[in-house]
Design an enzyme around this catalytic site. Structure first.
Site, PDB file in Angstrom:
ATOM      1  N   SER A 197     -31.786  35.947  37.553  1.00  0.00           N
ATOM      2  CA  SER A 197     -31.414  34.607  37.348  1.00  0.00           C
ATOM      3  C   SER A 197     -32.733  33.717  37.063  1.00  0.00           C
ATOM      4  O   SER A 197     -33.761  34.159  37.646  1.00  0.00           O
ATOM      5  CB  SER A 197     -30.571  34.309  38.570  1.00  0.00           C
ATOM      6  OG  SER A 197     -31.689  33.920  39.560  1.00  0.00           O
TER       7      SER A 197
ATOM      8  N   TYR B  25     -23.229  21.512  46.775  1.00  0.00           N
ATOM      9  CA  TYR B  25     -23.154  20.481  45.664  1.00  0.00           C
ATOM     10  C   TYR B  25     -21.649  19.863  45.700  1.00  0.00           C
ATOM     11  O   TYR B  25     -21.005  20.165  46.314  1.00  0.00           O
ATOM     12  CB  TYR B  25     -23.448  21.342  44.431  1.00  0.00           C
ATOM     13  CG  TYR B  25     -25.056  21.932  44.518  1.00  0.00           C
ATOM     14  CD1 TYR B  25     -26.100  20.955  44.840  1.00  0.00           C
ATOM     15  CD2 TYR B  25     -25.301  23.256  44.411  1.00  0.00           C
ATOM     16  CE1 TYR B  25     -27.434  21.341  44.695  1.00  0.00           C
ATOM     17  CE2 TYR B  25     -26.616  23.696  44.603  1.00  0.00           C
ATOM     18  CZ  TYR B  25     -27.723  22.762  44.768  1.00  0.00           C
ATOM     19  OH  TYR B  25     -28.717  23.319  44.725  1.00  0.00           O
TER      20      TYR B  25
END
Lengths: 288, 727
Positions: B418, B582
């Site tokens: 990632s 989020y």
């Protein structure tokens, strides 16, 4: 990995002169840092004022608290004191904070022990802002203030470290225990999406010399850790008492990704520092 | 010293003989409430390491014990009518009766007084002794008498089990899993003499009740098990010896000694039978106690030293036993696995044995695991075959190198890297909404390290959805063009596929770069924030606006627009962020969603908006391209979203066309406390994958091929994010 040495400021009976001699001698190398530990109810020196004095007689070594019991301090005052220390030492301060392990220190300071975690969290968030905003002086060498390390072994401790700090200070133990702690710190850091890696600091205790010296070292360990009850014996058994055990300990920590290992004396005698310097030279570690 | 030992089991006898051997001057009496020849239970097992300690402690009994041993090195897992075998696990068994006989004889040889049929009900009878060693089992009268001083806690297990024997010769430690109309039964069976074996039968309480086992007597239970295991017994008879169905009691004790009384073996700790360590731990206690008594002249130091030596060791075993016990109690969730990953999962359940260990112990097994992955791993957990079922192979690479197919996309292998864009972007005046040049080369560098997937993100879907002013975005045309260039260079220069994670930061927006710490609001130029409810992320954070219907439409459109640009940029996999507090995740957690409208309340309502966004994106994202969701699978805060909730959400997402879940936990609020460490996300991934039946991507600080192969081979995830320390 860099190797630092602890000041004998946590050893009962240490004279002011020994602190200065020790610091001057350590500054010559091969050590890269001077560490101090914190304990309120004990015959020990206060870590930040000790480092302030030491700053005056050293030029090179980092001055590291591993650790200061943060929640015992007022946030603004701690920001001011550490900024002062940073300025006095020209940016050599590395401020390690943790909640500590002794209820008694909190009782004597009049701080509610149960609030320690929350207090430390608030303190971490406050310190950076206080340094950066510059309303409290003096100006630190880096505009963001000194490097901030967090100690502690709880899940919350690692999350807190990744959220606010620059790295982690491990409390001690065999390399395997350190490796687990360091992995947790790195896992928390990556999960938080922080760039780069956390600085990882660690510490150990040593005593080098004849049998009487080692016995004095063990005595100190048992005495200092008496508050842990039966574990004092096991902690004392971890004392590094030979060049071989120190070399292997350093190797183990280095392989597990330690950035800076601070070795603390269990006997407050300048000969201890010389012997440790010899061991470091013997395994090929020199001043960087 | 005058020493009384309560209990003539292995712990009592062994401690007596070792103490007497070290110092014949001790006057030792062992008091056993049963007669000399009455013993309960069948066989006990020891590993080779335990045997080495027996050898050092008392060679004579070691020799006699090992003479009686049945030694084997295979574990058989019988499941769905198939047997998977794995060799190289050296285990030795002996009948409990023979063991006691040997130890009794040895005690008598050394001049220890053994009193059988001697029941002690009042400890006052034993006051004349200098030391009282309580080896009187899990119902220890000594521990009960001084419960306050010893501080014991007993937790009964959730499953029912019964300890039976069988006159059957087994050639392996055998796990048997059998399902019938009442439920699932599992058997732990192992040989202990030339002619007989132990059969521990276990099931959950519901199956036990459905089978009516609460209403039958000993003979009835025996008959039921006999019928259940007919095929496995091949005509052998199961045997009972006062056997009863019980819940395994796990005993932990705070303090192991009080004054001159010390606890040993089952009297002080138990560990679930599935790791087969009860007798082993008891006898090791005996070795430690006799050693401490020899080393220290005063009793207090000796008992202290004994406790200090043994307690941490026992705690390690108890943790492993607890994990193993929990595994067997929840085994139903693995019933979707094929026999090979099922067996692999079973063998690696404790976390102490890995892929590399098993391969080292049994190469043939290791190769069978690899082959299975090469041939069959590309079958979705739901059971459908992927378009091209592979040919059978002779040798195959480790599981991490098996390809993974999602819709029409095939990843070269199961390794992902990632890349967090912001992490490498120093603040810069010239690039107010930079993605780009520096990042392009970083992404390219990663893609060239022979991974199957490079996962880039989080990428903001709007200016308002950024975390920091320097976040990469996908909300302006020129950004989409830049992404196109990056994707092209990855595709041209490497076999890796590229996934992009779209995110709206919600109440975690408008912060400084993470190099300065997490969630620190900007000093100036802050922008207004949106969230499910008007709750700030930290006490210093801006209070976000509670989203209204128009905000929702806007955010949904932003996701859709970014998705279509991502497609235009030739991104292979799109991932939507519903994690880490989020915007979309703020709807999922009851801690951060306190809405009273249709988008708040129960789980289905909290999922409504994230699901609307998902559906809209799925509709805009091409049918043949995989869509992933980064999902928080637990908040790790009291009162938060749990793994059970996440399983439901993952199932729903799967039904709506989600192809894979990227497993995340925590960061919902600043109080979230995940138990960080190597592989800390794996247990969550395992549950999502096996209970929701959807492939998973898992990270969580995995740095070695061994960790990744172990996770994949056990069916705990389908794709692993590697955190190489060198990258």
């Amino acid at each position: 990995m860099q190797v630092g040495i602890g000041l004998p400021s946590g050893n009962p009976g240490t004279s002011n002169q020994l602190i200065f001699d020790w610091a001057r001698r350590a500054d010559v190398g091969p050590f890269t840092s001077l560490g101090v530990i914190d304990r309120l109810v004990y015959d020990s020196y206060e870590p930040l004022s000790t480092l302030a004095a030491v700053a005056a007689v050293t030029q090179r070594v980092k001055l590291a608290t591993t650790i200061v019991i943060g929640p015992l301090h007022n946030n603004a005052l701690l920001a001011k004191m550490s900024a002062t220390l940073d300025a006095l030492s020209e940016g050599r301060l590395v401020l390690g904070l943790a909640v500590g392990a002794r209820k008694q220190d909190y009782e004597v300071a009049g701080i509610d022990y149960r609030t320690r975690g929350r207090r430390l969290t608030e303190q971490l968030s406050a310190l950076r802002s206080l340094w950066e905003d510059g309303a409290i002086g003096p100006k630190t060498v880096s505009p963001r203030g000194p490097d901030l390390l967090i100690g502690g072994l709880s899940d919350q401790g690692y999350a807190r470290m990744a959220r606010y700090a620059d790295g982690y200070v491990h409390g001690g133990g065999p390399p395997r225990a350190f490796a687990r702690g360091a992995d947790k710190a790195r896992a928390a850091w990556r999960d938080a999406g922080r760039p780069g890696k956390p600085q990882i600091w660690a510490q150990g205790y040593f005593a080098l010399g004849d049998e009487a010296t080692l016995e004095a070292g063990y005595q100190y360990m048992r005495n200092y850790y008496a508050f842990t009850g039966p574990f004092a014996e096991r902690i004392a058994a971890g004392l590094l008492t030979s060049p071989q055990s120190i070399a292997q300990f350093m190797r183990g920590y280095e392989e597990a990704g330690c950035d800076e290992l601070v070795l603390f004396p269990s006997v407050p005698d300048i000969a201890q520092l010389e012997r440790l310097a010899d061991v470091l030279a013997g395994v090929g570690r020199r001043t960087r | 010293m005058k020493i009384a030992i309560l209990g003539g089991g292995p712990a009592g006898l062994y401690s007596g003989l070792l103490i007497k051997k070290a110092n014949p001057a001790h006057d030792i009496t062992i008091l056993e409430r049963n007669a000399a020849d009455v013993t309960y239970g069948w066989g006990v097992v020891f590993s080779d390491r335990t045997l080495a300690s027996f050898q050092r402690a008392d060679y004579k009994s070691y020799e006699q014990i090992t003479n009686q041993f049945v030694i084997w090195d295979t574990i058989d897992v019988y499941y769905r009518g198939e047997t998977i075998s794995c060799r190289g696990h050296v285990i030795a068994g002996i009948s409990r009766k023979s063991l006691l006989h040997i130890l009794q004889k040895r005690c008598q040889e050394l001049g220890i007084s053994l009193r059988f049929s001697c029941e002690i009900n009042d400890l006052a009878q034993l006051e004349a002794f200098d030391l009282l060693i309580a080896a009187d089992g899990v119902n220890s009268i000594v521990r009960k008498t001084y419960a306050e001083q010893f501080g014991p806690t007993i937790e009964p297990g959730k499953a029912k089990y019964i300890w039976l024997g069988a006159n059957k010769v087994l050639d392996a430690f055998t796990f048997i899993f059998r399902e019938n109309e009442h439920g699932l039964f599992q058997v732990h069976a192992y040989p202990f003499s030339g002619t007989s074996s132990t059969f521990l039968v276990e099931c959950d309480e519901a199956s036990w009740l459905r089978a009516g086992l609460d209403k039958v007597d000993e003979a009835g239970s025996l008959a039921y098990c006999q019928k259940l295991l007919e095929d496995n017994l091949d005509g052998a008879r199961l045997l009972s010896n006062n056997s009863k169905w019980i819940n395994f009691p796990t005993l932990k004790t705070k303090t192991w000694h009080y004054r001159n009384r010390v606890l040993l073996g089952d009297a002080v700790h138990t560990a679930h039978f599935s790791i087969g360590s009860g007798t082993k731990l008891a006898m090791e206690d005996a070795i430690a106690l006799s050693g401490a008594l020899e080393q220290y002249s005063d009793l207090d130091s000796a008992l202290n030293a004994y406790e200090l030596e043994r307690k941490p060791v026992v705690e390690v075993f108890q943790r492993a036993a607890a994990e193993s016990q929990a595994y067997f109690e929840t085994i139903k969730r693995y019933l979707g696995l094929d026999p090979m990953p099922f067996a692999f999962q079973l063998l690696t359940r404790s976390g102490r044995i890995t892929y590399d260990d098993l391969r080292f112990r049994d190469v043939r097994f290791g190769e069978a695991v690899d082959r299975w992955h090469a041939e069959k791993a590309d079958v979705l957990p739901a059971g459908e075959l992927s378009p091209d079922t592979r040919q059978s192979v002779i040798f195959a690479p480790p599981p991490m190198f098996a390809p993974l197919t999602l819709r029409s996309l095939t990843l070269l292998n199961r390794i992902a890297l990632s890349y967090r864009v912001e992490a490498f972007s120093p603040p810069s005046e010239e690039h107010p909404d930079r993605v780009l040049k520096d990042e392009a080369s970083e992404i390219y560098k990663r893609a060239r390290s022979d991974v199957g997937l490079i996962l880039v993100g989080p990428i903001a879907v709007s200016e308002q959805g950024r975390m920091t002013p320097h976040d990469a975005g996908m909300y302006k045309e020129h950004q989409a063009d830049a992404w196109k260039g990056i994707v092209r260079s990855v595709h041209n220069g490497s076999p890796a596929m590229i996934a992009v994670e779209l995110n709206h930061a919600g109440r975690r927006g408008s912060t400084r770069p993470r190099a300065e710490g997490l969630d620190r609001p900007l000093r100036e130029h802050n922008w207004p924030l949106l969230s499910a409810s008007a709750l700030p992320y930290t006490p210093l954070s801006q209070v976000p606006k509670e989203m209204n219907r128009a905000d929702m439409e806007q955010v949904c459109n932003d996701f859709v627009r970014s998705a279509s640009w991502a497609h235009r940029a030739n991104v292979d996999i799109l991932q939507l962020n519903m994690a880490h507090g989020y915007l979309l995740a703020s709807f999922l957690s009851p801690l951060t969603n306190q809405r009273c409208d249709a988008y708040g309340g129960d789980l289905q309502s909290r999922l409504r908006f994230p699901l609307e966004v998902f559906d809209a994106v799925r509709a805009a994202w091409p049918e043949n391209k995989p869509l992933s969701v980064a999902l928080n699978t637990a908040d790790c805060v009291n009162g938060g979203f749990t793994i059970d909730d996440a399983v439901i959400v993952a199932r729903t997402l799967r039904a709506h066309g989600c192809d894979i879940i990227a497993v995340q936990v925590g960061q919902t609020t600043i109080e979230s406390e995940p138990a960080y460490g190597r592989g800390f996300l794996t247990p969550f991934s395992e549950r999502i994958r096996n209970e929701a039946g959807i492939p998973t991507i898992v990270g969580g600080y995995l740095t070695t091929s061994n960790e990744i192969n172990t996770i994949l081979a056990a069916g705990r995830a389908d794709l692993c994010i590697v955190d190489s320390p060198d990258i």
